[in-house]
Design an enzyme around this catalytic site. Structure first.
Site, PDB file in Angstrom:
ATOM      1  N   LEU A 247      95.658  -8.665  44.785  1.00 25.68           N
ATOM      2  CA  LEU A 247      96.299  -9.437  43.735  1.00 25.68           C
ATOM      3  C   LEU A 247      97.327 -10.347  44.359  1.00 25.68           C
ATOM      4  O   LEU A 247      98.130  -9.924  45.159  1.00 25.68           O
ATOM      5  CB  LEU A 247      97.014  -8.521  42.739  1.00 25.68           C
ATOM      6  CG  LEU A 247      96.188  -7.526  41.964  1.00 25.68           C
ATOM      7  CD1 LEU A 247      97.087  -6.761  41.026  1.00 25.68           C
ATOM      8  CD2 LEU A 247      95.128  -8.228  41.167  1.00 25.68           C
ATOM      9  N   ASP A 248      97.314 -11.606  43.955  1.00 23.73           N
ATOM     10  CA  ASP A 248      98.396 -12.453  44.456  1.00 23.73           C
ATOM     11  C   ASP A 248      99.543 -12.428  43.443  1.00 23.73           C
ATOM     12  O   ASP A 248      99.497 -11.702  42.471  1.00 23.73           O
ATOM     13  CB  ASP A 248      97.885 -13.875  44.714  1.00 23.73           C
ATOM     14  CG  ASP A 248      97.444 -14.549  43.432  1.00 23.73           C
ATOM     15  OD1 ASP A 248      96.991 -15.697  43.499  1.00 23.73           O
ATOM     16  OD2 ASP A 248      97.547 -13.929  42.366  1.00 23.73           O
TER      17      ASP A 248
END
Lengths: 92, 170
Positions: free
Chosen positions: B98-99
């Site tokens: 996940l960014d």
């Protein structure tokens, strides 16, 4: 109409995103709420890889003005919110 | 009279775990007035307890099991999260890839699901599923807040009550 000399920091951008998403969640109308959430996420994602400080500032200040608009509109909509909920909100 | 007490109890239990002033003030305001206002208050109390039931939990503690299942289900249901990689030890950045933006989205989904309000500085510290689970089990690190609806419900309740009171005095 850039937001000044300083480009926004990462945390400022992220907190702007959170405020936008929170304000989006305040709408009583299902359609507007979902659209606002979708649009903020899409907008931020689109501008993810900007590197030029002036474009970053411009995008940031645009998002800020959108936040103001959203806040006002959430209040206005809630004044006369209809009682009937959208069919999408019926819990299964 | 029992309805009044039940109403006050519902208000107290729901406001005791919430730290917002919203919850505290109507309870004290209403117990300040004595007297037999049955109908107006019952309508108001029913209204209020409905909203208290509607928001996910009035108690400060949720069971750890329940929290774990809910958090995992929530993570799996998010579109950009790979459900097979979701487990209690998953790190958001490394395992789930996940960014930052997706991180924020996950936080918002969690806030919505559990009716919590996670302040910015805490939200940035949460990087694993384990953190999320601890957040709910530990009331001091999180601030419980009622959904925004409650302000209007309070107002409506007070209006009913006042309207009844004015009507009753003969």
């Amino acid at each position: 109409m850039a937001s000044g000399v300083l480009t926004p920091t990462r945390s400022e951008v992220l907190s702007l995103l959170r405020s936008l998403l929170r304000t989006a969640g305040d709408f009583s109308d299902y359609n507007i709420r979902e659209y606002a959430k979708r649009r903020t996420i899409d907008g931020f994602r689109q501008n993810r890889h900007l590197s030029d400080p002036s474009t970053i500032s411009a995008a940031f200040s645009e998002a800020k003005s959108q936040l103001e608009i959203a806040k006002r509109q959430a209040i206005v909509y809630n004044l006369y919110a209809p009682k009937a909920k959208s069919v999408m909100e019926i819990k299964q | 009279m029992q309805a009044v007490r039940a109403g006050i109890r519902a208000l107290r239990s729901s406001s005791s775990s919430a730290r917002c002033l919203n919850g505290a003030s109507p309870a004290t305001f209403m117990t300040g007035k004595g007297g037999g206002f049955k109908l107006g208050f019952v309508a108001g109390a029913r209204f209020f307890s409905q909203s208290a039931a509607a928001c996910s939990s009035p108690s400060a503690f949720l069971e750890k099991e329940e929290v774990t299942t809910r958090v995992l289900d929530l993570l799996k249901s998010i579109s950009f999260v790979d459900p097979s990689k979701v487990n209690p030890m998953a790190n958001f950045k490394d395992d789930l890839q996940l960014d930052m933006l997706e991180n924020v989205e996950v936080m918002m989904a969690v806030e919505e699901e559990f009716a919590l309000d996670i302040p910015d500085n805490e939200a940035y510290k949460i990087s694993t599923t384990a953190h999320l689970i601890d957040l709910h089990c530990n009331p001091s690190t999180s601030q419980m807040r009622f959904p925004k609806l409650s302000g209007e419900v309070l107002f409506a309740t007070l209006l009913c009550f006042l309207a009844y009171e004015c009507g009753v005095h003969q």
